[in-house]
Write a protein that holds these residues in place. Structure first.
Motif, PDB file in Angstrom:
ATOM      1  N   TYR A 192     -10.104  12.197  25.554  1.00 41.18           N
ATOM      2  CA  TYR A 192     -10.143  12.897  24.285  1.00 41.18           C
ATOM      3  C   TYR A 192     -10.135  11.947  23.095  1.00 41.18           C
ATOM      4  N   TYR A 193      -9.427  10.849  23.214  1.00 45.87           N
ATOM      5  CA  TYR A 193      -9.352   9.885  22.124  1.00 45.87           C
ATOM      6  C   TYR A 193      -9.549   8.467  22.644  1.00 45.87           C
ATOM      7  N   LEU A 280      -3.651  18.699  24.831  1.00 46.63           N
ATOM      8  CA  LEU A 280      -5.079  18.401  24.731  1.00 46.63           C
ATOM      9  C   LEU A 280      -5.927  19.324  25.600  1.00 46.63           C
ATOM     10  N   LEU A 285     -13.463  19.451  26.549  1.00 48.34           N
ATOM     11  CA  LEU A 285     -13.763  18.142  25.976  1.00 48.34           C
ATOM     12  C   LEU A 285     -14.949  18.185  25.025  1.00 48.34           C
ATOM     13  N   PHE A 288     -13.893  19.774  21.787  1.00 43.77           N
ATOM     14  CA  PHE A 288     -13.020  18.867  21.046  1.00 43.77           C
ATOM     15  C   PHE A 288     -13.849  17.819  20.313  1.00 43.77           C
ATOM     16  N   ASN A 289     -14.810  17.224  20.996  1.00 42.69           N
ATOM     17  CA  ASN A 289     -15.656  16.214  20.381  1.00 42.69           C
ATOM     18  C   ASN A 289     -16.470  16.807  19.244  1.00 42.69           C
ATOM     19  N   LYS A 311     -14.274  10.017  15.185  1.00 43.71           N
ATOM     20  CA  LYS A 311     -14.375  10.396  16.589  1.00 43.71           C
ATOM     21  C   LYS A 311     -15.676   9.884  17.165  1.00 43.71           C
TER      22      LYS A 311
END
Length: 352
Positions: A192-193, A280, A285, A288-289, A311
């Protein structure tokens, strides 16, 4: 039983001592009681030059060939099967390779989290079994946790643990480091990060991450700590204290304890001791992105103790894109399985 002067290697006068028959006799005269043993500061203190300093044992290591041999059979690895259902086969495969996750035969489908230090040496491997549908650890009828060095039965093995993921520090000496407790959480957060190097302590005390000998590898870094939740907030306070301790022997490092989960978590999350991964996994995913790319304020809302970052996709952070054939490693499918409905979304609301 008489008192003995260790420095002079002789017994004190006979009246100083206690009777061996403690049940029937209460006689006991301590030499400190009447001043007999009052120190004479003008008298030199004898030194036993025969006493040798304690020898510092070097850490032991696991043969790297054993670790490399375990890094396969990902289609049988129950944790990776779970991650595949949420993150997709391609991302899961890349994370497994990045963190050098192994598969163990000790329990069918168990994961091996290798502790590979910054110099590329394998300190040990933690073996844990997970449920493939929930991603939770198997704790019944007993906690399924073991260690590679224990199973190998290496005589005289001197275990000195390091951070899980520590080997990643060598490739980027300036990247911000994020610390979490669980190995699984570090792997998930890295998807995620990927702007950060995610390391795991392996437990509240884990690898003794708050000690200078262990944390020296983080010297000069920007470090963000993400403690697990607890009902009373005790874990958060403990990590804050340990962060202050780390500051004393990591000059030049910026160390921050994120209160993200403490502020955003529901009572149920705190009751269950949830962690950053539970937070999360509320998001697919790709979703989220997409949110992070469209709304520049979103990263700050999620990690507002971290300086603003743009990001980026996993590929843009130095993780090579795999060929489509690698997708077949998971359940024989080339398509990303649907997000498991309701596993986390029914329980947690991260922003409200």
């Amino acid at each position: 039983m008489r008192y003995k002067d260790v420095a002079e290697n002789c017994y004190l006068p006979v009246q100083y001592g206690c009777c061996d028959r403690k049940d029937s006799c209460a006689y006991h005269l301590n030499p400190y009681a009447d001043g007999y043993n009052k120190p004479d500061w003008n008298k030199p203190i004898p030194v036993d030059v025969s006493i040798k300093s304690k020898e510092v044992r070097r850490p032991s290591f696991i043969d790297g060939r054993i670790a490399l041999e375990s890094m396969k059979k990902y289609d049988k690895n129950k944790l990776l099967i779970f991650l595949n259902s949420l993150l997709g086969a391609e991302t899961t495969y890349m994370l497994a390779k990045k963190y050098e996750i192994g598969t163990s035969r000790h329990w069918e489908g168990a994961s091996v989290f290798w502790q590979k230090d910054i110099q590329g040496r394998y300190r040990t491997g933690k073996i844990m079994l997970y449920e493939p549908l929930s991603g939770k650890r198997v704790k019944k009828p007993f906690p399924h946790i073991n260690w590679v060095h224990s199973l190998l039965g290496i005589e005289g093995f001197n275990l000195r643990q390091c951070f899980f993921g520590e080997h990643l520090l060598a490739s980027d000496p300036e990247k911000t480091v994020a610390l979490v407790e669980s190995e699984k959480t570090a792997v998930i957060a890295a998807a995620y990060y990927p702007e950060f190097i995610w390391l795991a302590t392996g437990g509240v005390n884990g690898c003794r991450w708050y000690q200078e000998a262990v944390s020296q590898v983080l010297k000069g870094r920007n470090i963000v700590l993400f403690p697990d939740l607890s009902k009373s907030g005790k874990v958060f306070q403990e990590w804050k204290q340990k962060a202050e301790l780390m500051k004393s022997f990591l000059p030049g490092s910026s160390i921050v304890v994120s209160d993200l989960l403490e502020r955003k978590a529901s009572a149920l999350m705190k009751e269950e001791g949830a962690d950053l991964a539970d937070f999360l996994l509320n998001f697919e995913l790709n979703q989220f992105n997409s949110i992070a790319e469209q709304d520049q304020e979103t990263p700050n809302q999620k990690f507002d103790t971290i300086p603003p970052v743009k990001k980026r996709s996993i590929e843009e952070n130095g993780i090579a894109k795999t060929e489509s054939s690698t997708l077949e490693l998971f359940s024989g499918t080339k398509e990303k399985p649907k997000y498991l409905p309701g596993v986390f979304l029914q329980r947690f609301s991260p922003f409200h």
